[in-house]
Design a protein around this motif. Sequence first.
Motif, mmCIF file in Angstrom:
data_model
loop_
_atom_site.group_PDB
_atom_site.id
_atom_site.type_symbol
_atom_site.label_atom_id
_atom_site.label_comp_id
_atom_site.label_asym_id
_atom_site.label_seq_id
_atom_site.Cartn_x
_atom_site.Cartn_y
_atom_site.Cartn_z
ATOM 1 N N TYR A 1 -2.900 13.820 -3.483
ATOM 2 C CA TYR A 1 -4.240 14.118 -4.018
ATOM 3 C C TYR A 1 -5.016 14.954 -3.012
ATOM 4 C CZ TYR A 1 -9.121 13.133 -5.293
ATOM 5 O OH TYR A 1 -10.438 13.237 -5.589
ATOM 6 N N PHE B 1 0.326 8.690 -2.869
ATOM 7 C CA PHE B 1 -0.449 9.394 -3.896
ATOM 8 C C PHE B 1 -1.721 9.990 -3.298
ATOM 9 C CE2 PHE B 1 1.437 6.021 -6.970
ATOM 10 C CZ PHE B 1 2.674 6.629 -6.870
ATOM 11 N N GLU B 2 -2.313 9.272 -2.359
ATOM 12 C CA GLU B 2 -3.530 9.773 -1.714
ATOM 13 C C GLU B 2 -3.236 11.071 -0.962
ATOM 14 O OE1 GLU B 2 -5.114 7.255 1.334
ATOM 15 O OE2 GLU B 2 -7.048 8.304 1.366
ATOM 16 N N THR C 1 9.999 4.271 -9.227
ATOM 17 C CA THR C 1 10.109 3.472 -8.002
ATOM 18 C C THR C 1 11.341 2.589 -8.042
ATOM 19 O OG1 THR C 1 8.906 1.596 -8.902
ATOM 20 C CG2 THR C 1 7.595 3.278 -7.811
ATOM 21 N N GLY D 1 0.770 -1.248 0.000
ATOM 22 C CA GLY D 1 0.000 0.000 0.000
ATOM 23 C C GLY D 1 0.800 1.297 0.000
ATOM 24 N N THR D 2 2.130 1.207 -0.028
ATOM 25 C CA THR D 2 2.933 2.411 0.160
ATOM 26 C C THR D 2 2.694 3.481 -0.905
ATOM 27 O OG1 THR D 2 4.608 0.898 0.965
ATOM 28 C CG2 THR D 2 5.246 3.193 0.756
ATOM 29 N N ALA D 3 2.724 3.049 -2.161
ATOM 30 C CA ALA D 3 2.564 4.014 -3.253
ATOM 31 C C ALA D 3 1.207 4.703 -3.173
ATOM 32 C CB ALA D 3 2.731 3.318 -4.598
ATOM 33 N N SER D 4 0.151 3.905 -2.972
ATOM 34 C CA SER D 4 -1.181 4.516 -2.980
ATOM 35 C C SER D 4 -1.339 5.474 -1.807
ATOM 36 C CB SER D 4 -2.270 3.444 -2.978
ATOM 37 O OG SER D 4 -2.256 2.752 -1.766
ATOM 38 N N LYS D 5 -0.702 5.152 -0.682
ATOM 39 C CA LYS D 5 -0.776 6.041 0.476
ATOM 40 C C LYS D 5 -0.112 7.391 0.169
ATOM 41 C CE LYS D 5 -0.344 5.466 5.450
ATOM 42 N NZ LYS D 5 -0.014 4.493 6.496
#
Length: 402
Positions: free
Chosen positions: A362, A358-359, A373, A352-356
């Motif tokens: 955002y 990016f969130e 990466t 989940g690191t990338a999405s965290k």
Amino acid sequence: MGLIVQKFGGSSVANTERVMNVARIVTDTYKKGNDVVVVVSAQGDTTDDLIAKAKEISHHNSKREMDMLMAAGEQISIALLAMAIEELGCPAISLLGWQAGFRTDSVYSAARIKKVETDRIKTELDNRKIVVVAGFQGLNKYQDMTTLGRGGSDTSAVAIAAALNADRCQIFTDVDGVYTADPRKVKGARRLQEITYDEMLELATLGAQVLNNRSVEMAKKYNVELEVISSLNPIPGTIVKETTKMEKMLVRGVTKDKDVSKISIVGVEDVPGIAFKVFSQLAKNNINVDIILQSVGRDNTKDIVFTVSMANEEEAVECIKALPFIGDAKVFSDNTVAKVSVVGAGMETHPGTASKMFEALYGKGINIQTISTSEIKISVLIDEKDADKAVSAVHEAFFGND
Ligand code: ASP
Ligand code: MG
């Protein structure tokens, strides 16, 4: 009791009061029965001032003479520190890089250490002297002084520690360790007890200016455990070593780097060999490339985007434009970008690191221009004006803000 190498940066020896403070740290270590080798940088802004003086004469001074000039900064601080140590009642001797046995290659202003001939240092230690060595400098095969590149005295300290097989290598600075983000800018930034060489290397390269990255590379190569510690605040610092015994943290730090220029080649022909020719041309010109991105081809054309440091921006654009196949493709650069990265050996195994990250971006309405990466880092390129906001938001997402 053992052999301890202690390195003090320019701000730690900036004035007489600071020099005396360093002398106290060094003599305390010595009085506990240790052998002590001290490596120092030039005082405060001395190196910058010397460079400015040279520029008053010319912007094209010979690199040999620049090294001769810059090496003078450290000569001042070693002599003053040796005097301060003697003043506190302990025996000391100052040595320039060449006297301390530093042999380098011949690349002026960016020399690499080939070896440290330790005979002289060992003799002085056997005589129970505190040995004060000028960092950042050495001697090449022409018997000329060289310097190791800006911030090079960290590397001098690690090289001595490796050559002497020291029990400890302490890098004293004006911060009290390595933080999860710049503590002056980011609320809730935390001091790390330990960090691995690889993580530190990423942080050093990405712009956390605590340790020079070549010093970390060398420490990793020779397995020298480093302690980053404050010269003003006597609390334990951060240990840099091969593996950390602490539970793997997902993310170890968040950094920003504004010294980035994005070069775009838009609408180049979509045939084999283009990337090879572009990047070998850059390599030939000694231009280091960081993030690389290539678009999916369409209508027989494609786009290539990559980043270089700002110093290389113009040269990179020129040498790409000169390539024969560029034709109608557009080549342009943009240095109003910044690279924000999260670093941590734990992210390899945490999806989940990338999405965290990016969130978090955002959430602040920050647009991501490119993403890259590796096993232990994720970097994004964003508008430079959003950089501080981005670091704070991403840091908060991973570490909270208290
Ligand atoms: N005095 C040199 C510099 O300012 C070396 C160092 O500080 O490490 O870059
Ligand atoms: Mg430094």
